[in-house]
Design an enzyme around this catalytic site. Structure first.
Site, PDB file in Angstrom:
ATOM      1  N   ASN A   1      10.465   4.129  15.068  1.00  0.00           N
ATOM      2  CA  ASN A   1       9.876   3.348  16.161  1.00  0.00           C
ATOM      3  C   ASN A   1      10.432   3.723  17.535  1.00  0.00           C
ATOM      4  OD1 ASN A   1       8.034   2.049  14.615  1.00  0.00           O
ATOM      5  ND2 ASN A   1       9.319   0.263  14.224  1.00  0.00           N
TER       6      ASN A   1
ATOM      7  N   HIS B   1      13.271  -0.659   5.959  1.00  0.00           N
ATOM      8  CA  HIS B   1      12.082  -0.637   6.822  1.00  0.00           C
ATOM      9  C   HIS B   1      10.997   0.227   6.209  1.00  0.00           C
ATOM     10  CE1 HIS B   1      10.190   0.306  10.972  1.00  0.00           C
ATOM     11  NE2 HIS B   1       9.605  -0.717  10.408  1.00  0.00           N
TER      12      HIS B   1
ATOM     13  N   GLU C   1      13.219   3.575   5.911  1.00  0.00           N
ATOM     14  CA  GLU C   1      14.452   3.696   6.691  1.00  0.00           C
ATOM     15  C   GLU C   1      15.443   2.675   6.108  1.00  0.00           C
ATOM     16  OE1 GLU C   1      13.435   4.980  11.251  1.00  0.00           O
ATOM     17  OE2 GLU C   1      12.825   2.970  10.693  1.00  0.00           O
TER      18      GLU C   1
ATOM     19  N   SER D   1      11.344  -4.258  12.396  1.00  0.00           N
ATOM     20  CA  SER D   1      10.952  -2.955  12.920  1.00  0.00           C
ATOM     21  C   SER D   1      11.826  -2.530  14.095  1.00  0.00           C
ATOM     22  CB  SER D   1       9.480  -2.961  13.308  1.00  0.00           C
ATOM     23  OG  SER D   1       9.158  -4.112  14.007  1.00  0.00           O
TER      24      SER D   1
HETATM   25  N1  CAA Z   1      -3.105  -0.523   1.196  1.00  0.00           N
HETATM   26  C1  CAA Z   1      -3.104   0.269   0.111  1.00  0.00           C
HETATM   27  N2  CAA Z   1      -3.622   1.503   0.099  1.00  0.00           N
HETATM   28  C2  CAA Z   1      -4.221   1.926   1.217  1.00  0.00           C
HETATM   29  C3  CAA Z   1      -4.298   1.147   2.382  1.00  0.00           C
HETATM   30  C4  CAA Z   1      -3.705  -0.144   2.330  1.00  0.00           C
HETATM   31  N3  CAA Z   1      -3.709  -0.960   3.382  1.00  0.00           N
HETATM   32  N4  CAA Z   1      -4.943   1.844   3.342  1.00  0.00           N
HETATM   33  C5  CAA Z   1      -5.260   3.033   2.788  1.00  0.00           C
HETATM   34  N5  CAA Z   1      -4.822   3.075   1.531  1.00  0.00           N
HETATM   35  C6  CAA Z   1      -4.939   4.202   0.596  1.00  0.00           C
HETATM   36  C7  CAA Z   1      -6.352   4.432   0.180  1.00  0.00           C
HETATM   37  O1  CAA Z   1      -6.698   3.665  -0.959  1.00  0.00           O
HETATM   38  C8  CAA Z   1      -6.351   5.918  -0.112  1.00  0.00           C
HETATM   39  O2  CAA Z   1      -5.817   6.142  -1.396  1.00  0.00           O
HETATM   40  P1  CAA Z   1      -6.307   7.411  -2.280  1.00  0.00           P
HETATM   41  O3  CAA Z   1      -5.940   8.647  -1.492  1.00  0.00           O
HETATM   42  O4  CAA Z   1      -5.538   7.267  -3.547  1.00  0.00           O
HETATM   43  O5  CAA Z   1      -7.779   7.231  -2.409  1.00  0.00           O
HETATM   44  C9  CAA Z   1      -5.350   6.494   0.889  1.00  0.00           C
HETATM   45  O6  CAA Z   1      -4.533   5.393   1.303  1.00  0.00           O
HETATM   46  C10 CAA Z   1      -6.050   7.073   2.086  1.00  0.00           C
HETATM   47  O7  CAA Z   1      -6.863   6.060   2.645  1.00  0.00           O
HETATM   48  P2  CAA Z   1      -8.327   6.287   3.195  1.00  0.00           P
HETATM   49  O8  CAA Z   1      -8.987   7.423   2.456  1.00  0.00           O
HETATM   50  O9  CAA Z   1      -9.045   4.987   3.258  1.00  0.00           O
HETATM   51  O10 CAA Z   1      -8.126   6.650   4.709  1.00  0.00           O
HETATM   52  P3  CAA Z   1      -7.307   7.799   5.386  1.00  0.00           P
HETATM   53  O11 CAA Z   1      -7.279   9.042   4.594  1.00  0.00           O
HETATM   54  O12 CAA Z   1      -7.871   7.834   6.746  1.00  0.00           O
HETATM   55  O13 CAA Z   1      -5.811   7.245   5.445  1.00  0.00           O
HETATM   56  C11 CAA Z   1      -4.043   6.020   6.430  1.00  0.00           C
HETATM   57  C12 CAA Z   1      -5.491   5.986   5.970  1.00  0.00           C
HETATM   58  C13 CAA Z   1      -3.114   6.249   5.221  1.00  0.00           C
HETATM   59  C14 CAA Z   1      -3.758   4.672   7.025  1.00  0.00           C
HETATM   60  C15 CAA Z   1      -3.855   7.204   7.457  1.00  0.00           C
HETATM   61  O14 CAA Z   1      -4.807   7.105   8.489  1.00  0.00           O
HETATM   62  C16 CAA Z   1      -2.483   7.245   8.076  1.00  0.00           C
HETATM   63  O15 CAA Z   1      -1.548   7.756   7.497  1.00  0.00           O
HETATM   64  N6  CAA Z   1      -2.377   6.716   9.327  1.00  0.00           N
HETATM   65  C17 CAA Z   1      -1.095   6.642  10.035  1.00  0.00           C
HETATM   66  C18 CAA Z   1      -0.315   5.466   9.533  1.00  0.00           C
HETATM   67  C19 CAA Z   1       1.001   5.335  10.234  1.00  0.00           C
HETATM   68  O16 CAA Z   1       1.398   6.082  11.119  1.00  0.00           O
HETATM   69  N7  CAA Z   1       1.741   4.304   9.811  1.00  0.00           N
HETATM   70  C20 CAA Z   1       3.003   3.970  10.426  1.00  0.00           C
HETATM   71  C21 CAA Z   1       2.793   2.885  11.433  1.00  0.00           C
HETATM   72  S1  CAA Z   1       4.286   2.456  12.221  1.00  0.00           S
HETATM   73  C22 CAA Z   1       4.952   1.303  11.225  1.00  0.00           C
HETATM   74  O17 CAA Z   1       4.411   0.838  10.263  1.00  0.00           O
HETATM   75  C23 CAA Z   1       6.317   0.890  11.605  1.00  0.00           C
HETATM   76  C24 CAA Z   1       6.499  -0.329  12.371  1.00  0.00           C
HETATM   77  O18 CAA Z   1       7.526  -0.949  12.242  1.00  0.00           O
HETATM   78  C25 CAA Z   1       5.547  -0.744  13.406  1.00  0.00           C
END
Ligand code: CAA
Length: 292
Positions: free
Chosen positions: A188, A138, A150, A119
């Protein structure tokens, strides 16, 4: 295509799931330093797919077929992948040793592409001294859902490797963005200081946990507020990336908030440890906790 994912934690198992869901992928080797860790990653995949089956978004047969593609074990099972995606701990020496072992003793395919899901660490440094140069690939958490990859070229990454990884990313149904190596890459570099700033706002008593998260969700249309997202990413990861940004640039704008460091030292890492800014309950609800 056969893919080896090294590291079966949150990112590794998510990446393995994303590949296993792709029709062009026949096998995913999900590897870790202990069989039980690799098996734990596969269980997470089964659980995630089980939720999709329950929501009637996937049939049980389709979920079973995806799970059947995932073979778990130590790194030594990854003898014939076309692509390795390393998602081990964010520690330079571990990543370097991992690629060295794979290239020198395990992988027999001379055309295998070696990618790191780091990351924020330097792709050039991870790849230094290796027979085959590496590339950054990434993915974002949750990897099966998030669309971006990425694609990071280190100083020695051949152009053909970059082109192939862009193609593979598209085959996965993701959107690749080509990025030149720099601390934190694009996402990031911007996102992690935002989360860190949210922690400063909280530690200065400007608002409470839910207030800060609600403000950023409704004020900016972010799906999660910064404290909730810090917990989701893992506060240890947030701290490690802030430290890389600071150490690489020596720019004080990247100093980690003291409260973040204190929480990591106390083992309050967020969702993965069951407590961070929120406490995560069995029934998947969460409640804000008092400041440490
Ligand atoms: N694995 C697989 N599918 C998942 C999942 C997981 N861990 N978590 C959620 N989902 C799926 C659900 O099954 C659902 O699918 P459908 O639409 O087909 O039903 C969909 O994602 C939406 O999930 P939920 O309805 O449970 O919940 P939500 O609408 O609140 O979405 C979320 C959850 C997708 C996590 C959303 O809150 C989100 O986009 N959050 C921001 C995430 C983000 O910013 N990620 C980047 C982090 S930084 C990073 O990763 C980089 C690094 O190097 C640190």
């Amino acid at each position: 295509m056969k893919v080896a994912v090294i590291g079966a934690g949150t990112m590794g198992s998510g990446i393995a799931q994303a590949f296993a869901q792709c029709d062009a992928v026949e096998t995913v080797y999900l590897c870790d330093i202990k069989q039980e860790f690799a098996d734990g990653g596969k269980s997470k995949i089964e659980k995630n797919l089980g939720r999709l089956v329950k929501k009637e978004k996937m049939t049980q047969e389709a979920a079973d077929a995806i799970v059947a593609k995932v073979k778990t074990g130590l790194n030594t099972i990854a003898t014939d992948p076309d692509l390795v995606v390393e998602a081990a701990l964010e520690v330079m020496d571990i990543k370097k040793a991992c690629f060295k072992e794979l290239q020198e003793n395990i992988v027999k395919n001379p055309d295998c592409i070696y990618a790191s899901n780091t990351s924020s660490l330097s792709i050039t440094e991870i790849g230094a001294g290796l027979k085959t140069p590496i590339i950054g690939m990434h993915l974002f958490n949750p990897a099966p859902v998030m669309k971006l990859i990425e694609v990071i070229s280190g100083a020695n990454t051949p152009k053909e490797t970059t082109e192939k990884v862009i193609e593979i990313s598209k085959t996965l149904g993701k959107t690749p963005v080509q990025v030149n190596e720099a601390p934190g890459f694009v996402v990031n570099r911007i996102l992690i200081p935002l989360i860190n700033e949210g922690i400063f706002v909280y530690s200065e008593g400007i608002s409470d946990i839910e207030g800060i998260d609600t403000a950023m969700k409704l004020g900016c249309n972010h799906p999660m507020g910064p404290l909730e997202l810090g917990d989701y990413v893992g506060l240890d990861i947030v701290l490690a990336i802030m430290d890389v940004l600071y150490n690489e640039t020596k720019d004080s704008k990247y100093r980690a908030c003291g409260l973040l460091r204190k929480m990591v030292r106390a083992g309050h890492l967020g969702v993965k440890s069951g407590i961070g800014f929120y406490k995560y309950n069995e029934d998947r609800t969460k409640t804000p906790v008092d400041k440490l």
